[in-house]
Motif scaffolding. Structure first.
Motif, PDB file in Angstrom:
ATOM      1  N   VAL A  48      44.493  38.971  47.402  1.00  0.00           N
ATOM      2  CA  VAL A  48      43.497  39.893  47.313  1.00  0.00           C
ATOM      3  C   VAL A  48      43.171  41.202  45.903  1.00  0.00           C
ATOM      4  O   VAL A  48      42.249  41.731  45.232  1.00  0.00           O
ATOM      5  CB  VAL A  48      44.970  41.059  47.644  1.00  0.00           C
ATOM      6  N   TRP A  49      44.669  41.514  44.782  1.00  0.00           N
ATOM      7  CA  TRP A  49      44.575  41.727  43.174  1.00  0.00           C
ATOM      8  C   TRP A  49      43.664  41.278  42.492  1.00  0.00           C
ATOM      9  O   TRP A  49      42.323  41.866  42.036  1.00  0.00           O
ATOM     10  CB  TRP A  49      45.677  41.769  43.025  1.00  0.00           C
ATOM     11  N   LYS A  50      43.358  39.914  42.572  1.00  0.00           N
ATOM     12  CA  LYS A  50      42.178  39.119  42.018  1.00  0.00           C
ATOM     13  C   LYS A  50      41.046  39.427  42.501  1.00  0.00           C
ATOM     14  O   LYS A  50      40.052  39.595  41.559  1.00  0.00           O
ATOM     15  CB  LYS A  50      42.729  37.327  41.430  1.00  0.00           C
ATOM     16  N   GLY A  51      40.619  39.472  43.658  1.00  0.00           N
ATOM     17  CA  GLY A  51      39.475  39.925  44.289  1.00  0.00           C
ATOM     18  C   GLY A  51      38.783  41.152  43.274  1.00  0.00           C
ATOM     19  O   GLY A  51      37.984  41.291  43.566  1.00  0.00           O
ATOM     20  N   GLY A  52      39.911  41.831  43.178  1.00  0.00           N
ATOM     21  CA  GLY A  52      39.062  43.404  42.760  1.00  0.00           C
ATOM     22  C   GLY A  52      38.420  43.736  43.586  1.00  0.00           C
ATOM     23  O   GLY A  52      38.626  44.213  44.989  1.00  0.00           O
ATOM     24  N   PRO A  53      38.362  45.044  43.137  1.00  0.00           N
ATOM     25  CA  PRO A  53      37.954  45.899  44.240  1.00  0.00           C
ATOM     26  C   PRO A  53      36.278  45.923  44.446  1.00  0.00           C
ATOM     27  O   PRO A  53      35.603  45.471  44.531  1.00  0.00           O
ATOM     28  CB  PRO A  53      37.534  47.452  43.378  1.00  0.00           C
ATOM     29  N   PRO A  54      35.875  46.564  46.367  1.00  0.00           N
ATOM     30  CA  PRO A  54      34.615  46.679  46.388  1.00  0.00           C
ATOM     31  C   PRO A  54      33.571  47.328  45.874  1.00  0.00           C
ATOM     32  O   PRO A  54      34.231  48.019  45.170  1.00  0.00           O
ATOM     33  CB  PRO A  54      34.767  47.363  48.119  1.00  0.00           C
ATOM     34  N   THR A  55      32.570  47.479  45.716  1.00  0.00           N
ATOM     35  CA  THR A  55      30.865  48.254  45.360  1.00  0.00           C
ATOM     36  C   THR A  55      31.254  49.103  45.117  1.00  0.00           C
ATOM     37  O   THR A  55      31.597  49.324  46.587  1.00  0.00           O
ATOM     38  CB  THR A  55      30.161  47.318  45.079  1.00  0.00           C
ATOM     39  N   GLY A  56      31.926  50.304  44.229  1.00  0.00           N
ATOM     40  CA  GLY A  56      31.393  51.578  44.517  1.00  0.00           C
ATOM     41  C   GLY A  56      32.661  51.868  44.311  1.00  0.00           C
ATOM     42  O   GLY A  56      32.968  53.495  44.536  1.00  0.00           O
ATOM     43  N   TRP A  57      33.942  51.495  44.032  1.00  0.00           N
ATOM     44  CA  TRP A  57      35.105  51.677  44.603  1.00  0.00           C
ATOM     45  C   TRP A  57      36.010  52.553  43.149  1.00  0.00           C
ATOM     46  O   TRP A  57      35.609  52.491  41.939  1.00  0.00           O
ATOM     47  CB  TRP A  57      36.579  50.653  44.224  1.00  0.00           C
ATOM     48  N   GLN A  58      36.670  53.746  43.553  1.00  0.00           N
ATOM     49  CA  GLN A  58      37.490  54.536  42.899  1.00  0.00           C
ATOM     50  C   GLN A  58      38.581  54.600  43.297  1.00  0.00           C
ATOM     51  O   GLN A  58      38.678  54.842  44.620  1.00  0.00           O
ATOM     52  CB  GLN A  58      36.460  55.931  42.985  1.00  0.00           C
ATOM     53  N   GLY A  59      39.579  55.280  42.792  1.00  0.00           N
ATOM     54  CA  GLY A  59      40.824  55.957  43.178  1.00  0.00           C
ATOM     55  C   GLY A  59      41.824  55.418  41.930  1.00  0.00           C
ATOM     56  O   GLY A  59      41.345  54.952  40.767  1.00  0.00           O
ATOM     57  N   ALA A  60      42.921  54.665  41.805  1.00  0.00           N
ATOM     58  CA  ALA A  60      44.328  54.384  41.260  1.00  0.00           C
ATOM     59  C   ALA A  60      43.954  53.047  41.138  1.00  0.00           C
ATOM     60  O   ALA A  60      44.117  52.609  42.193  1.00  0.00           O
ATOM     61  CB  ALA A  60      45.717  55.107  41.425  1.00  0.00           C
ATOM     62  N   ILE A  61      44.202  52.943  40.053  1.00  0.00           N
ATOM     63  CA  ILE A  61      44.039  51.588  39.449  1.00  0.00           C
ATOM     64  C   ILE A  61      45.307  50.926  39.671  1.00  0.00           C
ATOM     65  O   ILE A  61      46.327  50.952  39.022  1.00  0.00           O
ATOM     66  CB  ILE A  61      43.384  51.523  37.785  1.00  0.00           C
ATOM     67  N   PRO A  62      45.210  49.342  40.514  1.00  0.00           N
ATOM     68  CA  PRO A  62      46.249  49.115  40.482  1.00  0.00           C
ATOM     69  C   PRO A  62      45.675  47.962  39.506  1.00  0.00           C
ATOM     70  O   PRO A  62      45.548  46.960  38.850  1.00  0.00           O
ATOM     71  CB  PRO A  62      46.295  47.682  41.724  1.00  0.00           C
ATOM     72  N   LEU A  63      46.698  48.288  38.981  1.00  0.00           N
ATOM     73  CA  LEU A  63      48.188  47.511  37.545  1.00  0.00           C
ATOM     74  C   LEU A  63      47.770  46.070  37.259  1.00  0.00           C
ATOM     75  O   LEU A  63      48.174  45.381  35.620  1.00  0.00           O
ATOM     76  CB  LEU A  63      48.359  48.184  35.725  1.00  0.00           C
ATOM     77  N   GLY A  64      48.513  45.157  38.212  1.00  0.00           N
ATOM     78  CA  GLY A  64      48.997  44.614  38.951  1.00  0.00           C
ATOM     79  C   GLY A  64      50.191  44.941  40.343  1.00  0.00           C
ATOM     80  O   GLY A  64      49.752  45.801  40.820  1.00  0.00           O
ATOM     81  N   LEU A  65      50.988  43.706  40.120  1.00  0.00           N
ATOM     82  CA  LEU A  65      51.712  43.529  41.495  1.00  0.00           C
ATOM     83  C   LEU A  65      53.006  43.806  41.194  1.00  0.00           C
ATOM     84  O   LEU A  65      53.643  43.660  39.534  1.00  0.00           O
ATOM     85  CB  LEU A  65      51.620  42.076  42.438  1.00  0.00           C
TER      86      LEU A  65
END
Length: 385
Positions: free
Chosen positions: A113-130
């Motif tokens: 899920v992390w490697k898949g990246g955010p959906p188009t147009g996403w904004q929010g707090a950035i998951p820096l990893g796990l």
């Protein structure tokens, strides 16, 4: 091209100290200038927001959060980006989704899920990893982790665990057989090693420090305590100020006096404030999930398993900040690094956790009363109270 943004008349917390009544200029997601903005100076070109008396902090970085808004990252890792979009409501600009002890497939799904990246147009707090908190924990100090899912250190279970796959922090018990060999493998892959949920003696803790463990997960909780003839893991940490510790400053997990003691034994650049928040953060009292197929009972003050064991927290970072200022009798500038530059340093990030020219324009802004007022990520306003 996105126009530049200027925050006017704010009190900016920089590595050199406060810049009072400042202008912070932002363009292309970066901080381009910070300077005292005096009355009568011309308005900069671009979008200007006058926020007299507001406190401009570097964006808050969370290294241990299990979920929020009814979602547990270990139970529903596929909803990681959805929850990340809402975490700026608490002032977070970046974080490590934390996966507690779970079946191996859950850790793998979180990576995907992390490697898949955010959906188009996403904004929010950035998951820096796990942050993987488990499954290599000591059953004697399991805390709220499901004991049936704990595992001895096993290199076959970490084949895909490396920084390139988003695994940035792993909590494990170093006294377990095979832990040092596993730790060496993880360290060589760029992963930060943390001691936690450990029954390590004082001597075993010192060996762990020598083996590359430089961080401690929620100091005091789920570890051997300080005793006058057996200092334990806590004693080892308190007498080694070069080790960075994380603290849950809700006044429930740890007595305020012990939080103050930990803070007094080291500089703020070796203290990280974490919430260890669970899925009930931002939700009313009730029953909520915790990884490992467990149910947590939330009364509005604490989160506990049916047997009364604490199971994460309901702590918000603004409350952690205020609590530590009170418990430690310290001004804000002595505690803010614990939410900003120190967690960034744990992950080796020089472009986050700081307000200086060239840094990422991630900011957490408080109103004159100290309440969260606005959150910016990459120069974009992603939350406004």
């Amino acid at each position: 091209m996105t126009q530049s943004l200027h925050l006017l008349h704010v009190d900016a917390f920089t590595p050199q100290g406060w810049v009072r009544d400042a202008c912070i200029s932002i363009a292309a997601g970066k901080i381009t200038d910070i300077f005292p903005y005096k009355n009568g100076m011309p308005m900069p070109e671009g979008k200007c927001l006058e926020r007299k008396g507001w406190i401009a902090s570097p964006g808050w970085i969370e290294l241990q959060i299990n979920g929020a808004f009814g979602v547990d990252f270990a139970e529903e890792p596929q909803r990681m980006w959805e929850i990340a979009a809402r975490l700026p409501e608490f002032g977070f600009t970046a974080f490590l989704p934390t996966i507690v002890t779970s079946p191996p497939a859950v850790f793998q799904q979180a990576i995907e899920v992390w490697k898949g990246g955010p959906p188009t147009g996403w904004q929010g707090a950035i998951p820096l990893g796990l942050h993987f908190e488990g499954p290599f924990l000591n059953p004697k100090k399991k805390g709220a982790h499901n004991p049936q899912l704990l595992q001895p250190p096993n290199p076959n279970l970490v084949a895909d665990w490396d920084a390139a796959n988003g695994v940035r922090l792993v909590t494990l018990a170093p006294e377990l057989p095979g832990a040092y060999e596993l730790a060496q493998t993880l360290r060589e892959r760029g992963i930060v090693l943390s001691i936690g949920h450990s029954y390590a003696t004082y001597e075993e803790a010192l060996t762990a420090f020598e083996q590359g463990f430089r961080y401690v997960t929620h100091l005091y909780n789920a570890m051997t305590p300080l005793e006058y003839r057996a200092p334990g893991l806590v004693g080892a940490v308190l007498t080694h100020p070069e080790i960075t510790v994380s603290l849950i400053a809700d006044g429930i997990h740890v007595h305020p006096a012990m939080l103050k003691l930990a803070y007094q034994t080291r500089s703020p650049d070796h203290v990280v404030l974490v919430t260890d928040a669970m899925s009930a953060l931002g939700m009313p009292p009730g029953r909520y999930p915790l990884g490992g197929k467990q149910e947590v009972f939330v009364d509005g003050h604490s989160a506990r398993l049916a047997d009364g064991t604490l199971a994460g927290s309901l702590l918000k970072p603004a409350d952690a900040l205020r609590n530590m200022m009170t418990f430690c009798d310290a001004p804000m500038e002595k505690i803010l690094p614990c939410l900003t530059s120190t967690p960034a340093a744990v992950l080796g990030l020089s472009n986050k956790g700081t307000l200086q020219v060239g840094a990422d324009a991630d900011l957490t802004l408080l109103d004159p009363e100290g309440n969260l007022a606005m959150t910016l990520v990459g120069g974009e306003i992603v939350y406004e109270a």
